[in-house]
Motif scaffolding. Structure first.
Motif, short mmCIF file in Angstrom:
data_model
loop_
_atom_site.label_atom_id
_atom_site.label_comp_id
_atom_site.label_asym_id
_atom_site.label_seq_id
_atom_site.Cartn_x
_atom_site.Cartn_y
_atom_site.Cartn_z
N VAL A 1 -9.54 -37.17 13.08
CA VAL A 1 -10.83 -37.95 13.16
C VAL A 1 -11.93 -37.40 11.87
O VAL A 1 -12.87 -37.93 11.85
CB VAL A 1 -11.67 -37.86 14.30
CG1 VAL A 1 -10.78 -38.48 15.29
CG2 VAL A 1 -12.13 -36.42 14.82
N TRP A 2 -11.28 -36.40 11.12
CA TRP A 2 -12.24 -35.70 10.08
C TRP A 2 -12.82 -36.54 9.41
O TRP A 2 -12.22 -37.52 8.85
CB TRP A 2 -11.47 -34.72 9.55
CG TRP A 2 -12.02 -34.03 8.38
CD1 TRP A 2 -13.10 -32.98 8.33
CD2 TRP A 2 -12.05 -33.98 6.83
NE1 TRP A 2 -13.57 -32.62 7.14
CE2 TRP A 2 -12.85 -33.25 6.36
CE3 TRP A 2 -11.10 -35.18 6.02
CZ2 TRP A 2 -12.90 -33.25 4.86
CZ3 TRP A 2 -11.28 -34.66 4.69
CH2 TRP A 2 -12.06 -34.05 4.02
N HIS A 3 -14.30 -36.44 9.32
CA HIS A 3 -15.18 -37.36 8.27
C HIS A 3 -14.94 -38.95 8.68
O HIS A 3 -15.06 -39.80 7.76
CB HIS A 3 -14.80 -36.96 6.79
CG HIS A 3 -15.48 -35.87 6.34
ND1 HIS A 3 -15.53 -35.26 5.23
CD2 HIS A 3 -16.20 -34.84 7.21
CE1 HIS A 3 -16.29 -34.29 4.85
NE2 HIS A 3 -16.63 -33.93 6.36
N THR A 4 -14.79 -39.28 10.01
CA THR A 4 -14.86 -40.59 10.25
C THR A 4 -15.84 -40.77 11.44
O THR A 4 -16.32 -39.81 11.98
CB THR A 4 -13.37 -41.13 10.87
OG1 THR A 4 -13.12 -40.69 12.06
CG2 THR A 4 -12.45 -40.87 10.06
N THR B 1 -16.67 -32.16 15.89
CA THR B 1 -15.90 -30.85 15.41
C THR B 1 -16.67 -30.44 14.18
O THR B 1 -16.28 -29.27 13.89
CB THR B 1 -14.31 -31.41 15.13
OG1 THR B 1 -14.26 -32.13 14.03
CG2 THR B 1 -13.88 -32.05 16.25
N ASP B 2 -17.27 -31.16 13.46
CA ASP B 2 -17.84 -30.81 11.94
C ASP B 2 -19.27 -30.94 12.00
O ASP B 2 -19.85 -31.87 11.36
CB ASP B 2 -17.17 -32.05 11.31
CG ASP B 2 -17.54 -31.68 9.82
OD1 ASP B 2 -17.91 -30.49 9.43
OD2 ASP B 2 -17.24 -32.34 8.71
N SER B 3 -20.19 -29.95 12.60
CA SER B 3 -19.57 -28.58 13.62
C SER B 3 -20.41 -28.62 14.57
O SER B 3 -20.95 -27.46 14.88
CB SER B 3 -19.78 -27.45 12.48
OG SER B 3 -18.39 -27.32 11.86
N MET C 1 -15.97 -29.17 4.05
CA MET C 1 -14.65 -29.22 3.49
C MET C 1 -14.25 -30.45 2.56
O MET C 1 -14.74 -31.41 2.91
CB MET C 1 -13.64 -29.23 4.63
CG MET C 1 -13.50 -27.82 5.36
SD MET C 1 -12.57 -26.71 4.42
CE MET C 1 -11.14 -27.67 3.91
N SER C 2 -13.42 -30.16 1.30
CA SER C 2 -13.18 -31.32 0.67
C SER C 2 -11.64 -31.69 1.01
O SER C 2 -10.83 -30.81 1.49
CB SER C 2 -13.25 -30.84 -0.58
OG SER C 2 -12.11 -29.92 -1.18
N GLY D 1 -26.76 -27.52 5.05
CA GLY D 1 -26.21 -28.15 3.71
C GLY D 1 -24.93 -28.00 3.42
O GLY D 1 -24.40 -27.69 2.21
N GLU D 2 -24.02 -27.68 4.30
CA GLU D 2 -22.53 -27.44 4.02
C GLU D 2 -21.92 -28.70 3.35
O GLU D 2 -20.93 -28.70 2.47
CB GLU D 2 -21.84 -27.31 5.25
CG GLU D 2 -20.36 -26.58 5.07
CD GLU D 2 -19.17 -27.79 5.10
OE1 GLU D 2 -18.12 -27.50 4.81
OE2 GLU D 2 -19.45 -28.92 5.55
N GLU D 3 -22.36 -29.83 4.03
CA GLU D 3 -21.67 -31.20 3.42
C GLU D 3 -22.10 -31.51 2.06
O GLU D 3 -23.39 -31.31 1.68
CB GLU D 3 -21.91 -32.20 4.40
CG GLU D 3 -21.49 -31.97 5.88
CD GLU D 3 -19.97 -32.18 5.98
OE1 GLU D 3 -19.16 -32.25 4.96
OE2 GLU D 3 -19.47 -31.87 7.16
N ALA D 4 -21.31 -32.23 1.29
CA ALA D 4 -21.73 -32.66 0.10
C ALA D 4 -22.27 -33.95 0.14
O ALA D 4 -22.09 -34.71 1.27
CB ALA D 4 -20.47 -33.10 -0.68
ZN LIG Z 1 -17.57 -32.02 7.15
#
Ligand SMILES: [Zn+2]
Length: 349
Positions: free
Chosen positions: A311-314, A147-149, A1-2, A184-187
């Motif tokens: 906490v997203w992307h931390t 959570t991711d994921s 997700m961006s 490979g969902e993540e950038a």
């Molecule tokens: Zn992510």
């Protein structure tokens, strides 16, 4: 997700449409390939049989096995892939690894592996549940992505365990269940059309070319689930009837007192439901693994927590933020949803 996309999505949340909650039980609607579908409520007998099922020990074990750094190409990534594949093979699911390679920013040439698990490999149609199993690469810190994921992946494996017996009739049925664990969902550097959702882009294209894509009834994508009090929204008018079933099942389970710690004085919501909100939101801003399938007209349910977990992307997206009560509640609603879908759509033609 961006992040940018998410920001716009949140802005959009301010101007959502609330669709009038209606009893959609028994509604007919035209789905993919002009097929007529009928949403049908689970019988009370089946509701009472499936509702109490759970396996919290397996859920925690699955989370433990997946919650390691698993950047594409790393040892952790291979370990998690092997674990997911073997956990489902042990339950006699057909597991295919869809391999390809691509050159990405920062890390260079990488080998990707989507994991595709089918309950009946010979089914004509599939209800698909999906999540991504790779974790995001950060130079500065070790990212775990609970959570991711990791949690959504654990929820899918857990569903196969908990519903093992209930799913038995769908080993030989024309309509069956498929799980996809996207890679490979993540950038790797910056989210964009060429640096993100590598696995989903590859698979949607491959399946468009060989026709498999026409056999997907609906893609239910889970993302950013596992923290306390997630709220979900509907994004697509063509799957509203099915999203409404999630709302109804949450209510039905709540009324039957089957959701743990569901009523909380600390929580005040605009709507009676705690998790599945009766809103339709325009989705063009929330990019995720569903996009390549959406572009090819696959009906989508995008079950992503909005707003995103704090906490997203931390580095704090780790085990300590997992709320197992909420996760089990969501898992329980989803299990009933799956059974309802498979049972009521079995004879749709
Ligand atoms: Zn992510």
């Amino acid at each position: 997700m961006s992040l940018l996309k998410a920001y716009f999505a949140l802005l959009f949340l301010l101007c959502v449409n609330v669709f009038a909650k209606k009893d959609v039980n028994g509604d007919f609607y035209v789905g993919r390939n002009q097929m007529i579908y009928r949403t049908e409520e689970l019988s009370q007998e089946k509701f009472l049989a499936y509702s109490p099922l759970s396996n919290g020990t397996h859920l925690r074990e699955a989370v433990k096995n997946i919650l390691v750094p698993r950047v594409v190409g790393s040892a952790g990534h291979t370990m998690v892939r092997d674990y997911i594949a073997s956990d489902l093979r042990d339950l006699n699911w057909n597991v295919e690894i869809d391999k390809f390679h691509e050159t990405v920013p920062i890390l260079g040439k990488l080998h990707f592996h989507n994991i595709i698990a089918r309950l009946n490999p010979d089914a004509e149609r599939y209800l698909v549940l999906a999540c991504h199993y790779d974790s995001k690469y950060f130079e500065e810190f070790e990212f775990l992505g609970a959570t991711d994921s990791a949690v959504p992946c654990a929820m899918l494996l857990n569903m196969a365990h908990v519903l093992q017996e209930a799913l038995e009739p769908f080993r030989n049925s024309k309509l069956s269940l498929m799980f996809i664990f996207f890679d490979g969902e993540e950038a790797f550097k910056e989210w964009g059309p060429n640096d993100s959702i590598y696995g989903a882009r590859h698979l949607a294209k491959r399946w468009e070319d060989d026709g498999t894509i026409n056999r997907l009834d609906m893609l239910v994508l889970l993302d950013l689930i596992g923290a306390a009090d997630p709220t979900f929204y509907n994004f697509f008018p063509n799957t509203e009837a099915w999203y409404s079933r999630l709302i109804s099942l949450e209510e039905r389970l709540s009324n039957a007192d089957m959701l743990d710690h569901y009523i909380s004085n600390g929580i005040s919501r605009q709507y009676p439901n705690r998790y599945f909100q009766p809103n339709t939101m325009r989705s063009s801003f929330v990019e995720d693994d569903h996009i390549p399938f959406l572009k090819r007209n696959v009906p989508i349910l995008h079950l992503i927590t909005l707003p995103f977990p704090s906490v997203w992307h931390t580095k704090d997206d780790n085990e300590s933020i997992i709320d197992y009560l909420a996760t089990e509640n969501i898992a329980r609603i989803l299990r009933l949803f799956i059974m309802e879908y498979l049972l009521s759509s079995q004879h749709s033609e």
